[in-house]
Motif scaffolding. Structure first.
Motif, PDB file in Angstrom:
ATOM      1  N   CYS A  44       3.532  -0.813  -7.640  1.00 19.10           N
ATOM      2  CA  CYS A  44       3.473  -0.918  -6.068  1.00 19.10           C
ATOM      3  C   CYS A  44       3.295  -2.253  -5.559  1.00 19.10           C
ATOM      4  O   CYS A  44       2.301  -2.791  -5.824  1.00 19.10           O
ATOM      5  CB  CYS A  44       2.318   0.189  -5.581  1.00 19.10           C
ATOM      6  N   CYS A  67       3.006  -2.465  -0.001  1.00 18.23           N
ATOM      7  CA  CYS A  67       3.808  -2.744   1.519  1.00 18.23           C
ATOM      8  C   CYS A  67       3.280  -1.765   2.537  1.00 18.23           C
ATOM      9  O   CYS A  67       3.382  -2.000   3.784  1.00 18.23           O
ATOM     10  CB  CYS A  67       5.241  -2.638   1.392  1.00 18.23           C
ATOM     11  N   CYS A 116       5.221   3.811   2.887  1.00 17.04           N
ATOM     12  CA  CYS A 116       4.704   5.247   2.380  1.00 17.04           C
ATOM     13  C   CYS A 116       3.806   5.797   3.530  1.00 17.04           C
ATOM     14  O   CYS A 116       3.982   6.779   4.004  1.00 17.04           O
ATOM     15  CB  CYS A 116       4.443   5.609   1.275  1.00 17.04           C
TER      16      CYS A 116
END
Ligand code: SF4
Ligand code: SF4
Length: 392
Positions: free
Chosen positions: A85, A88, A91
């Motif tokens: 991951c 960012c 999600c």
């Protein structure tokens, strides 16, 4: 496993117990496409590393729940997934019910770190920060080499803090930021040898205790200074220093200086047409949205921006964050290439501008022959405008 067992065995994950049972499996954080909101997928890891569900926000929540429920998981595989991951935050931005999949993945990372299951490249970043005060492991003594020929004022009331990315990977941005500050007639001081990493790269990786100690260390160095304004270039640093109420980002300072007429800018020749690549760190947490500030400043300077306005607040990550360039160089480069393709597909720009020096350095490293130059905001302004103070 009883609730008490869970808390003692998985202390990081049990902080999120409620979230683990509230995810509605809507899948927005996996494959959202919503034309009216300018959303065309949201997770760069799924796009450029692997499309598997276990690499997504929803997948991280499912993995965390299975672990808390006592399922016998192959933890080496969990580690391989959790450390892809890029942090960012897309999600979390898109989740319609406020789940925190990125934070849950950080908790997964912290549990894996506690079991010595972090990838070697993540442990190397930790070592670099602790020993050299920057994630790349460049010598600590070189942190202010970019400032060697720049005059600073020890008694100034403004502290400029470049952050690791500007100090090492993108010194042009730090130098240009200083030129703009000084062109506005503002005396500036720097921390020099007492500067250190704010801990953001470690927080992203799940080294939460080390990250907190880094924040405290930088806070203690700042506490010894007299100042009324702290200007930072790194978006992740601005986020880490959000509790310091005298802090503003460089973009925030520049916007105010232009509004108050403290800095006059005149185009050197015709201004180039640009495309902007937005930085996800600029929209995380409580800090002002500097992506919007970037567009506002360029608009005010009469610069033509392809697309004309910010795209969605779910702009995809360029791959610079979360230690991705060190841990997954190929996929993080592909993320940067994808953002460059999008930026040039809007109409061939003369230049690309982005707000976070960490993104700028990463995008620049991924450029191919024929791609336009990539600038940070300060570099762009310094390159294309004459600078003068109020009344000059
Ligand atoms: S934080 Fe970004 S890269 Fe990580 S899972 Fe969420 S959307 Fe994907
Ligand atoms: S975390 Fe949020 S966006 Fe992702 S599947 Fe669960 S409810 Fe949907």
């Amino acid at each position: 496993m009883t609730a008490t067992d869970k808390a003692s065995e998985l202390p990081h994950l049990t902080n999120y117990l409620k979230d683990l049972y509230h995810c509605s499996d809507c899948g927005y954080c996996v494959d959202a496409i919503w034309e009216e909101r300018d959303i065309d997928h949201i997770c760069a890891t799924l796009e450029s590393h692997s499309p598997g569900l276990s690499y997504s926000g929803q997948g991280y929540i499912k993995t965390a729940r299975a672990w808390v429920e006592g399922e016998d998981l192959p933890l080496a595989s969990v580690s391989e997934h959790a450390f892809t991951c890029t942090s960012c935050g897309n999600c979390e931005r898109i989740c319609p019910i406020g789940m925190r999949p990125m934070e849950i993945n950080r908790a997964l990372r912290s549990e894996l770190i506690a079991r010595d299951l972090a990838p070697e490249s993540a442990v190397a970043i930790q070592k670099n920060v602790l020993e050299q005060q920057n994630p790349a492991g460049a010598p600590r003594a070189a942190r202010y080499h970019w400032a060697q020929n720049i005059e600073t004022a020890e008694r100034a009331e403004l502290v400029y803090l470049p952050g690791c990315a500007s100090a090492y990977a993108r010194p042009q941005e730090a130098q240009a930021a200083m030129r703009l500050l000084q062109a506005a007639g503002v005396p500036v001081k720097i921390l020099g040898d007492s500067d250190s990493c704010c801990g953001a790269p470690l927080r992203e990786l799940g080294f939460s205790d080390d990250a907190a100690r880094q924040s405290e260390q930088l806070g203690a160095a700042l506490a010894k200074q007299s100042f009324n304004l702290l200007v930072t270039s790194g978006c992740e640093c601005a986020h880490a220093l959000a509790n310091e109420d005298r802090q503003t980002s460089f973009a925030g300072w520049l916007a105010s200086a232009l509004t108050e007429g403290k800095l006059q800018l005149a185009a050197r020749s015709s201004t180039p047409k640009v495309s902007c690549i937005e930085s996800c760190q600029a929209t995380l947490g409580a800090v002002p949205n500097d992506n919007q500030t970037l567009y506002d400043i360029l608009g005010r300077l009469g610069v033509t921006v392809n697309g004309g306005a910010p795209t969605s607040r779910f702009a995809m990550c360029c791959g610079a964050g979360g230690g991705a360039p060190a841990m997954h160089p190929q996929s993080s480069t592909e993320m940067a290439r994808a953002r460059m393709r999008e930026a040039t597909a809007k109409g061939q720009p003369d230049a690309i501008v982005s707000i976070d020096p960490r993104c700028v350095a990463h995008l620049d490293a991924a450029r191919s022959d024929g791609d336009p130059p990539v600038y940070g905001l300060a570099e762009f302004v310094d390159t294309h405008f004459h600078l003068s103070a109020e009344g000059n």
